[in-house]
Each structure stands twice: as structure tokens, then as C-alpha cells.
Design a protein around this motif. Structure first.
Motif: not given
Length: 433
Positions: A26-27, A300, A332, A336, A338, A421, A424-425
Motif C-alpha cells: 500500500h505504502t 484514500s 483502484n 491508489i 479510493t 504509482k 498519484y499518492k
């Protein structure tokens, strides 16, 4: 024994024999592991996590992608405003490109938006300042923030009132502050100004443990968006469903869920049992209320999950949201995850636009107008070069739709999978937008 690499959604799967391990990131701080057995077509999920899927809604997917250029230019705007005399060296902006996940030359990027950025050469150095129309929007945005201060105060109070101990970690809240429209300096602008409502506490003494705490409960604010709407209509509070009539089974499940009494997210959860239908009802109401308080009625899912303890959210929040497709839309897009509030949108447009959203849309229109002009000039220059070389031009060359150039002329490194990727965080830090 063999090894392969397979891309599935945003997972990296490394295959060894008939089983593989899926690493889902995820992160950079969160990771979940899955085991997939090829003899069984179903995914066997470790750590109680499931892959997410929901039938795509083109309008809502489009709403998620509208602000991709706005994100970077808003960051550049803030960088320039923080410079002395609000003038920045282009070479300095170039040093910030990595943090913005951009590639290429900053000078070329800035020239794409002549309505937003004014570039000039002084000696051997290029400098950049905001254009007059851009500065006018900055001043208008500040005026809106000043007028919206009572709204920010109410939003912050509502968030604290929904939390378990009426306090929220500052570091976590900073991740979602732009979703709620809070100014960057909200800790200095709002908290000291309203000591009868908020205070900063740190019960553990660690720097990362600083929290905002609610000083006094306000019963007038403990009314959710659903309860407020019901009061206006003179009816009992209940959820609304925004699904086509052809989704028969989803409608049946929604009516069954909606038949039980509504539970306010502002009620104490001590009497509710984890995993019960009452707790599910309360959680759905809480997520609905959180999204109602955001500017774009979206957030998010990963960042909402960071507040699991404070808002008493279930460990598998994603699974709960997917159970209620009539209320929430899970996407997704851009890798991301949402969640959007369906009732907040009419097609791809917000039903009710916050004054800050209106300002940000003006910024987007100004930016798009400049990009269109840049692409028009570039297109004409390229045509002239081809004429000078004696090349024969067809109708498709001279009549090419410049809107296509607007969509393509901006891509650069953003459309590299890894760059996209990471980029868009940022989208869900601003807000959004």
C-alpha cells in the motif's frame, strides 16, 4: 522449478512451482502477504486481506482523473510563493522535480502553462513567478479560506467528536487535511484561536504523539449529514442507494441493511459488539459522515485505515465498503484505492461544490487554457518546419484536434508505471484535490 514475474492489479507475484507469494504494497510502510495456490483458482489470503474489485463506473472513474495536472502545478505554486519576493530560480524548481515525481526539464514544464507561470531570463539564469491571473486566484483562495474558517472549525470539531477519545493524532490528521480543506497552517490558524474548543496535548511525550483534543462537546454539531437531511424532509434517517435498478441482488441487500435503525457516528461505541450488525451500521454511517465532510466526497482507503483505532474501524475496512456498493464506490485507479460517496456525485460532477472546490476548478481552467495555447503554438511551429523541409501535409495534419495534444503534451515521466504509482499518492494528499 521455474520463476516468472506476473503483474496483477498492483501486486507483484513471483511464481515458484505451483504456488507463489504475493507482495502487496500500500505504502512504503505497509505490506500484506498472500499465498496463491494454482491448483485452487481462489486466492488463499493470509492476514485477513482480500483483493478488491467493483464494477467500474465510467463517470466516477473520470471524476478521479480530472485533477492529475493540478496536483503538480499546485505544488509548484506553493514553492514559488514561499520564495523571496515570490520569484523562484528555475534551477531551484528543477531540484524539486524528483520530490514531485517528474522527469525532464523544469523550464519546459513551466512553459507549457503560460497562463500560470511567467518565465524570464535574467543574465544567465531563468526565473519564474506566478502570472497576474494566477496571483488573483491565490488571493481569492485566501479570501475563501478566511470566510470558510467557521466551516473548518466545525469540520475539525466533528472529526474529534467522532473519535473514540475526542482526540486525533496530528501526524495522521495532516495526511488528510487537504481532503477536508484545512489550510496548511490550521494548527496555528485554528487551534489557538478557539481555546474553548481545541487544545494540543501530548500524553506520551513523544514528538509523533502530539494530538488535537476536543475541549467541549457541542451537541448542535453531533448531527450527521444523513440526520440533517432526514430532519429537513421530516423522515427517519436512512441511507440512500445510487445503483441502477438492474442490480437486483444489491438492491435487496441494501433494503435489508437499511431496514435496521440508523446509528449515528457521534454515539459512543462502548455498548456495541465488534462484528455485530449494529457495529457495521455504525461504521458505514461513520465512513459516510467522514466522506461527507471532505471537499471531493472521497478519500484514500489506506489513509482512512490509519485511523482504525481512533474511529473504531474494522481491520478489513475494504471488505466492509465492498459490501455496500449502493452507498460507496471503491476504485483502484492509478493503483491508489479510493472510496467515493456515490450520492455526492451526479455523473462525474459533484452535487454540491465547496467554495474551495470552485476556486480549484478555476485554477484548473486557467491551467488548461495555457496548455491549449502552448500546444497550438507548438503544433503551428511543427507544421512550419515540415513545410520548410518540403514535406506534403495532409488534412489530418493541419486539422488535428488540439484537445488530443492537451491530453498528450503533459505526460512526461508521469505515465511511466513506477513514476505514475508514486505520483498519484500525491493526488490524495491534496486532494485532492
Amino acid at each position: 522449478m521455474f520463476s516468472n514475474h506476473i503483474s496483477l492489479a498492483n501486486s507483484n507475484i513471483f511464481v515458484v512451482g505451483l504456488s507463489c507469494v504475493v507482495r502487496y504494497m500500500h505504502t512504503k510502510h505497509q505490506m500484506a502477504l498472500f499465498t496463491v495456490h494454482f491448483r485452487n483458482p481462489r486466492l488463499v489470503v493470509a492476514r485477513n486481506f482480500s483483493l478488491w474489485s467493483m464494477k467500474k463506473d465510467p463517470s466516477l472513474e473520470s471524476a478521479l482523473s480530472r485533477n492529475r495536472r493540478w496536483v503538480v502545478n499546485n505544488q509548484l505554486k506553493n514553492i514559488i510563493l514561499r520564495c523571496p519576493d515570490q520569484v523562484a530560480k528555475v534551477s531551484f524548481i528543477q531540484t524539486k522535480f524528483k520530490t514531485l515525481d517528474l522527469q525532464g526539464k523544469a523550464l519546459n514544464w513551466l512553459k507549457k502553462y503560460p497562463c500560470c507561470f511567467q518565465v524570464h531570463l535574467q543574465g544567465d539564469e531563468y526565473y519564474c513567478r506566478l502570472t497576474k491571473p494566477m496571483m488573483a486566484l491565490v488571493e481569492e483562495e485566501e479570501c475563501v479560506k478566511d470566510m470558510q474558517e467557521p466551516v473548518f472549525v466545525e469540520r475539525l470539531a466533528k472529526l474529534l467528536m467522532m473519535s473514540r477519545n475526542q482526540r486525533l493524532n496530528v501526524v495522521k490528521l495532516n495526511e488528510l487535511k487537504r481532503n477536508f480543506g484545512f489550510p496548511d497552517d490550521y494548527l496555528l490558524r485554528l487551534v489557538p484561536k478557539y481555546p474553548d474548543m481545541f487544545r494540543i496535548v501530548n500524553y506520551s511525550g513523544r514528538r509523533s504523539s502530539m494530538e488535537i483534543e476536543l475541549v467541549a462537546w457541542n451537541p448542535d454539531l453531533a448531527v450527521s449529514a444523513i440526520e440533517y437531511s432526514a430532519q429537513k424532509q421530516g423522515s427517519e434517517p436512512c441511507f440512500s442507494c445510487s445503483l441502477p435498478s438492474t442490480w437486483v441482488k444489491s438492491w435487496e441487500r441494501f433494503h435489508e441493511f437499511n431496514a435496521t435503525p440508523y446509528i449515528s457516528p457521534y454515539l459512543d461505541t462502548k455498548g456495541l459488539v465488534e462484528g455485530s450488525k449494529e457495529m457495521e451500521k455504525r461504521t458505514v454511517g461513520l465512513v459516510h459522515e467522514l466522506l461527507s465532510l471532505t471537499l471531493w466526497k472521497k478519500a484514500s482507503i489506506v489513509k482512512l485505515g490509519h485511523f482504525r483505532r481512533e474511529f473504531v474501524l474494522p481491520e478489513r475496512l475494504n471488505a466492509l465498503l465492498l459490501k455496500h456498493p449502493g452507498i460507496f464506490y471503491v476504485s483502484n485507479k492509478y493503483q491508489i484505492y479510493t472510496v467515493l460517496l456515490r450520492e455526492g456525485y451526479n455523473g462525474q460532477e459533484l452535487v454540491h461544490k465547496d467554495p474551495l472546490v470552485v476556486i480549484k476548478e478555476k485554477f484548473g481552467e486557467l491551467m488548461q487554457g495555457g496548455l491549449h495555447e502552448y500546444n497550438r503554438r507548438r503544433h503551428l511551429v511543427n507544421l512550419e518546419k515540415r513545410r520548410n523541409k518540403g514535406m506534403v501535409l495532409g488534412r489530418s495534419d493541419e486539422g488535428k484536434d488540439l484537445s488530443d495534444l492537451d491530453e498528450q503534451g503533459d505526460r512526461g515521466g508521469l505515465f511511466d508505471p513506477e513514476e505514475r504509482k508514486r505520483f498519484y499518492k500525491v493526488l490524495f494528499d491534496d486532494g485532492a484535490p
